[in-house]
Design a protein around this motif. Structure first.
Motif, PDB file in Angstrom:
ATOM      1  N   THR A  97       7.183 -41.494 -30.518  1.00 12.88           N
ATOM      2  CA  THR A  97       6.209 -42.572 -30.429  1.00 12.88           C
ATOM      3  C   THR A  97       6.548 -43.380 -29.184  1.00 12.88           C
ATOM      4  O   THR A  97       7.599 -43.210 -28.588  1.00 12.88           O
ATOM      5  N   ASN A  98       5.656 -44.293 -28.809  1.00 18.35           N
ATOM      6  CA  ASN A  98       5.955 -45.141 -27.657  1.00 18.35           C
ATOM      7  C   ASN A  98       7.249 -45.914 -27.864  1.00 18.35           C
ATOM      8  O   ASN A  98       8.077 -46.009 -26.967  1.00 18.35           O
ATOM      9  N   ALA A  99       7.406 -46.453 -29.059  1.00 19.17           N
ATOM     10  CA  ALA A  99       8.627 -47.210 -29.346  1.00 19.17           C
ATOM     11  C   ALA A  99       9.843 -46.302 -29.231  1.00 19.17           C
ATOM     12  O   ALA A  99      10.875 -46.699 -28.696  1.00 19.17           O
ATOM     13  N   GLY A 100       9.694 -45.081 -29.712  1.00 19.33           N
ATOM     14  CA  GLY A 100      10.795 -44.133 -29.642  1.00 19.33           C
ATOM     15  C   GLY A 100      11.150 -43.779 -28.207  1.00 19.33           C
ATOM     16  O   GLY A 100      12.325 -43.596 -27.863  1.00 19.33           O
ATOM     17  N   MET A 101      10.135 -43.678 -27.365  1.00 14.89           N
ATOM     18  CA  MET A 101      10.388 -43.328 -25.966  1.00 14.89           C
ATOM     19  C   MET A 101      11.034 -44.499 -25.230  1.00 14.89           C
ATOM     20  O   MET A 101      11.932 -44.304 -24.411  1.00 14.89           O
ATOM     21  N   ILE A 102      10.575 -45.702 -25.547  1.00 15.58           N
ATOM     22  CA  ILE A 102      11.188 -46.883 -24.923  1.00 15.58           C
ATOM     23  C   ILE A 102      12.666 -46.938 -25.302  1.00 15.58           C
ATOM     24  O   ILE A 102      13.541 -47.132 -24.456  1.00 15.58           O
ATOM     25  N   GLU A 103      12.915 -46.712 -26.563  1.00 16.24           N
ATOM     26  CA  GLU A 103      14.287 -46.743 -27.071  1.00 16.24           C
ATOM     27  C   GLU A 103      15.126 -45.593 -26.497  1.00 16.24           C
ATOM     28  O   GLU A 103      16.266 -45.773 -26.097  1.00 16.24           O
ATOM     29  N   GLY A 104      14.520 -44.418 -26.430  1.00 18.86           N
ATOM     30  CA  GLY A 104      15.273 -43.237 -26.027  1.00 18.86           C
ATOM     31  C   GLY A 104      15.319 -42.975 -24.533  1.00 18.86           C
ATOM     32  O   GLY A 104      15.911 -41.992 -24.096  1.00 18.86           O
ATOM     33  N   PHE A 105      14.684 -43.825 -23.759  1.00 16.89           N
ATOM     34  CA  PHE A 105      14.680 -43.631 -22.308  1.00 16.89           C
ATOM     35  C   PHE A 105      16.085 -43.820 -21.740  1.00 16.89           C
ATOM     36  O   PHE A 105      16.773 -44.772 -22.073  1.00 16.89           O
ATOM     37  N   ARG A 136      10.459 -51.831 -20.050  1.00 15.69           N
ATOM     38  CA  ARG A 136      10.358 -52.050 -21.494  1.00 15.69           C
ATOM     39  C   ARG A 136      11.699 -51.811 -22.188  1.00 15.69           C
ATOM     40  O   ARG A 136      12.068 -52.520 -23.103  1.00 15.69           O
ATOM     41  N   HIS A 137      12.394 -50.784 -21.739  1.00 10.96           N
ATOM     42  CA  HIS A 137      13.688 -50.454 -22.334  1.00 10.96           C
ATOM     43  C   HIS A 137      14.660 -51.610 -22.169  1.00 10.96           C
ATOM     44  O   HIS A 137      15.481 -51.878 -23.043  1.00 10.96           O
ATOM     45  N   ARG A 138      14.556 -52.287 -21.041  1.00  7.35           N
ATOM     46  CA  ARG A 138      15.490 -53.376 -20.761  1.00  7.35           C
ATOM     47  C   ARG A 138      14.899 -54.736 -21.095  1.00  7.35           C
ATOM     48  O   ARG A 138      15.466 -55.765 -20.726  1.00  7.35           O
ATOM     49  N   GLY A 139      13.780 -54.720 -21.757  1.00  7.43           N
ATOM     50  CA  GLY A 139      13.164 -55.986 -22.152  1.00  7.43           C
ATOM     51  C   GLY A 139      12.693 -56.800 -20.962  1.00  7.43           C
ATOM     52  O   GLY A 139      12.649 -58.022 -21.019  1.00  7.43           O
ATOM     53  N   GLY A 140      12.369 -56.119 -19.877  1.00  7.67           N
ATOM     54  CA  GLY A 140      11.952 -56.829 -18.671  1.00  7.67           C
ATOM     55  C   GLY A 140      10.454 -56.868 -18.482  1.00  7.67           C
ATOM     56  O   GLY A 140       9.685 -56.686 -19.428  1.00  7.67           O
ATOM     57  N   ARG A 141      10.057 -57.122 -17.245  1.00 10.02           N
ATOM     58  CA  ARG A 141       8.642 -57.222 -16.922  1.00 10.02           C
ATOM     59  C   ARG A 141       8.211 -56.046 -16.051  1.00 10.02           C
ATOM     60  O   ARG A 141       8.988 -55.503 -15.290  1.00 10.02           O
ATOM     61  N   PHE A 142       6.939 -55.695 -16.199  1.00  9.75           N
ATOM     62  CA  PHE A 142       6.386 -54.584 -15.436  1.00  9.75           C
ATOM     63  C   PHE A 142       5.218 -55.104 -14.619  1.00  9.75           C
ATOM     64  O   PHE A 142       4.332 -55.769 -15.147  1.00  9.75           O
ATOM     65  N   VAL A 143       5.265 -54.819 -13.333  1.00 13.05           N
ATOM     66  CA  VAL A 143       4.260 -55.354 -12.414  1.00 13.05           C
ATOM     67  C   VAL A 143       3.427 -54.214 -11.825  1.00 13.05           C
ATOM     68  O   VAL A 143       3.958 -53.157 -11.501  1.00 13.05           O
ATOM     69  N   GLU A 188      -0.975 -39.956 -25.984  1.00 16.40           N
ATOM     70  CA  GLU A 188       0.383 -39.798 -26.533  1.00 16.40           C
ATOM     71  C   GLU A 188       0.947 -38.430 -26.174  1.00 16.40           C
ATOM     72  O   GLU A 188       2.158 -38.262 -26.015  1.00 16.40           O
ATOM     73  N   ALA A 189       0.048 -37.435 -26.089  1.00  9.19           N
ATOM     74  CA  ALA A 189       0.498 -36.089 -25.757  1.00  9.19           C
ATOM     75  C   ALA A 189       0.957 -36.036 -24.303  1.00  9.19           C
ATOM     76  O   ALA A 189       2.000 -35.469 -23.984  1.00  9.19           O
ATOM     77  N   VAL A 190       0.164 -36.646 -23.438  1.00  7.91           N
ATOM     78  CA  VAL A 190       0.505 -36.663 -22.020  1.00  7.91           C
ATOM     79  C   VAL A 190       1.848 -37.378 -21.822  1.00  7.91           C
ATOM     80  O   VAL A 190       2.714 -36.920 -21.075  1.00  7.91           O
ATOM     81  N   LEU A 191       2.015 -38.483 -22.533  1.00  7.91           N
ATOM     82  CA  LEU A 191       3.265 -39.245 -22.418  1.00  7.91           C
ATOM     83  C   LEU A 191       4.467 -38.443 -22.929  1.00  7.91           C
ATOM     84  O   LEU A 191       5.542 -38.467 -22.335  1.00  7.91           O
ATOM     85  N   ASN A 192       4.257 -37.737 -24.036  1.00 10.52           N
ATOM     86  CA  ASN A 192       5.367 -36.928 -24.552  1.00 10.52           C
ATOM     87  C   ASN A 192       5.760 -35.842 -23.562  1.00 10.52           C
ATOM     88  O   ASN A 192       6.933 -35.506 -23.425  1.00 10.52           O
ATOM     89  N   LEU A 193       4.785 -35.303 -22.868  1.00  8.63           N
ATOM     90  CA  LEU A 193       5.076 -34.299 -21.841  1.00  8.63           C
ATOM     91  C   LEU A 193       5.866 -34.929 -20.692  1.00  8.63           C
ATOM     92  O   LEU A 193       6.935 -34.454 -20.312  1.00  8.63           O
ATOM     93  N   LEU A 194       5.316 -36.012 -20.156  1.00  7.10           N
ATOM     94  CA  LEU A 194       5.917 -36.693 -19.017  1.00  7.10           C
ATOM     95  C   LEU A 194       7.345 -37.166 -19.312  1.00  7.10           C
ATOM     96  O   LEU A 194       8.226 -37.114 -18.458  1.00  7.10           O
ATOM     97  N   PHE A 195       7.524 -37.608 -20.536  1.00  7.84           N
ATOM     98  CA  PHE A 195       8.813 -38.158 -20.961  1.00  7.84           C
ATOM     99  C   PHE A 195       9.942 -37.165 -20.738  1.00  7.84           C
ATOM    100  O   PHE A 195      11.086 -37.539 -20.508  1.00  7.84           O
ATOM    101  N   ARG A 196       9.622 -35.885 -20.845  1.00  9.66           N
ATOM    102  CA  ARG A 196      10.654 -34.851 -20.768  1.00  9.66           C
ATOM    103  C   ARG A 196      10.673 -34.099 -19.459  1.00  9.66           C
ATOM    104  O   ARG A 196      11.441 -33.154 -19.293  1.00  9.66           O
ATOM    105  N   LEU A 197       9.841 -34.501 -18.521  1.00  9.85           N
ATOM    106  CA  LEU A 197       9.817 -33.811 -17.227  1.00  9.85           C
ATOM    107  C   LEU A 197      10.812 -34.467 -16.282  1.00  9.85           C
ATOM    108  O   LEU A 197      10.580 -35.548 -15.757  1.00  9.85           O
ATOM    109  N   GLY A 198      11.930 -33.795 -16.071  1.00  7.62           N
ATOM    110  CA  GLY A 198      12.941 -34.362 -15.207  1.00  7.62           C
ATOM    111  C   GLY A 198      13.715 -35.466 -15.891  1.00  7.62           C
ATOM    112  O   GLY A 198      14.368 -36.281 -15.246  1.00  7.62           O
ATOM    113  N   HIS A 199      13.636 -35.485 -17.189  1.00 11.10           N
ATOM    114  CA  HIS A 199      14.347 -36.513 -17.954  1.00 11.10           C
ATOM    115  C   HIS A 199      14.772 -35.903 -19.268  1.00 11.10           C
ATOM    116  O   HIS A 199      13.961 -35.310 -19.967  1.00 11.10           O
ATOM    117  N   SER A 200      16.036 -35.976 -19.567  1.00 11.23           N
ATOM    118  CA  SER A 200      16.467 -35.452 -20.858  1.00 11.23           C
ATOM    119  C   SER A 200      16.520 -36.602 -21.847  1.00 11.23           C
ATOM    120  O   SER A 200      17.266 -37.551 -21.681  1.00 11.23           O
TER     121      SER A 200
END
Length: 466
Positions: A293-301, A33-40, A273-285
RNA sequence: GCUCCCAUCGUCUAGAGGCCCAGGACACAGCCCUCUCAAGGCUGGUACGAGGGUUCGAAUCCCUCUGGGAGCGCCA
């Protein structure tokens, strides 16, 4: 030519989706999503004995719940499909024939027992256990002889000796392996089915996957798969390996660590959304402060900010994101948290009143009980507070109630009648009305419980004062 | 046993030789606010695993140890 990024998640439906896999799926999804690609999404159900249709159902449900939508996968077929490996046997077969014709794969007749023995020998000699190549140079006659004995051959990929294999790992940087450390590996089992190593790599190539994000447990598979794809003349994907998730004790995530599967968390009422916010920061700064938000995470990944050390799962952080999620949730999203004991007309007011004090639906149930049900007896601590306030407090409260006072009117009356204020005023009233020392704001609580219940509770307190 | 990876507050992390007697978030403690608790605001304590180098200078580079993770399947 600019190639569209294609990432994928390829689970095998042998159990519930746990947080570790969910994180892998999420990061792969973010990557695309961050790179505007496809997810399979591809179902790796080649192990017929362990794969279960209900696990696929659960997996699809978990993915949907988390909001990890895919562009191709089960139910979203494309020319590169099908997305079930159990339906792709012919494709693998073709590759195996090709490999054999090229002399890069050979049948191996070793039995499980023989292999086990060989492994033990190597281990006892302090060597890394790997296939010794016993069947590599069998003549056609020798093969025929084994077949005549009724032995079913498995197919092994022949790993060239003496080669240095290297690739750039998306998260770990350059990786170097000696092909001598690899050993010829099985690509087709004796029953004719394709092994993970083969089907997984072939499908990634055929499905146009450009970037594979997977667990660290696959690092050593990468040179093998690269070798295989190279011989098959497929375009090679980039690989990135995520460190695994561990429990609060640093050990691999297991049942004893509590609710670690997505469906369990969902069942408990955690918000996706809570689970995603947790996962987003596990092993990832993250390049994101606070709630994302989802959009924020896509952007900030930031794939380059993926860590290389195992990440510990801390449920306290989940609780924090969950509270944030509840705070931000639309009332509709909390509607089914409201227990049936809450009158239909009160539902909106109920949510508004208790929301700030909720973490999980179980808390909503406790709140509803506190308002609408018979209260448990006063604990000694609460009774002491009630008695200390004295009968005058509750007599004034009853009187105020009878004259139709709301919370602010009631507290005013009690203050005037008793001279109590602040903590001394509020604590006994809260104790009498809710049999608890903390909770949501009293004004809306009183409105919800209504004068009849409140009156009964004050009278109960009066009795306690005798 | 062998190979590979990793190591900053209790936890998730920032940090790519001087900007760091180490920053943020969660958790914890205290204070403030509100006619109570909670919510909210503010403040605080707590970390570069150990030992050796290299360097004018190291959380950052090198070595050893320790600790953790992964792999070595006809499992994925």
């Amino acid at each position: 030519m600019v190639t569209l990024t294609v990432s994928r998640f390829a689970p095998s439906p042998t159990g519930l989706l746990h947080l570790g896999n969910a994180r892998t799926a999420f990061f792969s999804w973010l990557y695309a999503r961050h790179r505007g690609g496809r997810f399979v999404l591809r179902i790796e159900d080649t192990d017929a004995s362990r794969s279960r249709p209900e696990h696929v159902e659960a997996l699809l449900a978990d993915m949907a719940w988390l909001g990890l939508d895919f562009d191709a996968g089960p139910g979203k077929d494309t020319p590169e499909g099908p997305y079930w490996q159990s339906q792709r046997a012919g494709i693998y077969e073709q590759a195996f024939n090709q490999l054999q014709a090229m002399g890069r794969a050979y049948p191996c007749y070793c039995t499980a027992l023989e292999l086990e023995l060989a492994r033990k020998m190597q281990l006892s000699r302090g060597q890394a256990p790997r296939y010794a190549g016993t069947c590599r140079d069998l003549t056609l006659d020798q093969r025929a002889a084994r077949e005549a004995e009724g032995r079913q051959g498995a197919l092994r990929f022949q790993v060239p000796g003496g080669r240095e294999l290297r690739y750039q790992d998306l998260v770990r940087g350059e990786q170097v392996f000696s092909s001598d450390a690899l050993g010829d590996f099985i690509i087709q089992r004796a029953d004719g089915s394709a092994s993970f190593l083969a089907s997984n790599a072939i499908d990634d190539a055929l499905m146009g996957v450009t970037d594979v994000l997977r667990g660290e447990d696959h690092v050593a598979n990468t040179p093998r798969q690269l070798l295989l794809l190279e011989v098959l003349e497929h375009r090679l994907p980039r690989y990135g390996h995520l460190p695994l998730l561990v429990g609060d004790d640093g050990a691999p995530l297991a049942k004893r660590h509590g609710a670690t599967s997505v469906s369990e968390l969902r069942g408990l009422g955690y918000r996706p959304e809570a689970v995603l916010n947790l996962l987003f920061r596990l092993g990832h700064s993250a390049a994101v402060e606070g709630w994302a938000t989802n959009a924020g995470m896509i952007e900030g990944f930031r794939p380059e900010h993926l860590g290389r050390a195992p990440a510990r799962l801390d449920m306290a952080q989940l609780t924090h994101w969950q509270k944030e999620a509840v705070k931000l949730a639309h009332a509709d999203q909390l509607a089914d948290w409201v227990p049936a004991t809450v009158p239909a007309d009160d539902k909106a007011a109920f949510i508004a009143a208790v929301r700030a004090n909720l973490t999980l639906p179980a808390d909503a149930k406790a709140m509803a009980d506190m308002i609408y049900e018979d209260l448990p007896p006063l604990t000694p601590e609460l009774e002491a507070i009630v008695r200390a306030a004295g009968a005058a407090t509750f007599e004034a409260a009853v009187l105020a109630l009878d004259s139709g006072a709301d919370w602010s009117g009631l507290t005013r009356s009690v203050r005037e009648a008793t001279g109590r204020k602040g903590r001394d005023l509020f604590q006994p009233l809260r104790a009498a009305l809710t049999h608890a020392l903390e909770g949501p704001e009293m004004a809306p609580l009183l409105a919800l419980m209504g004068p009849l219940r409140a009156r009964a509770r004050f009278e109960q307190a009066l009795t306690a004062c005798q």
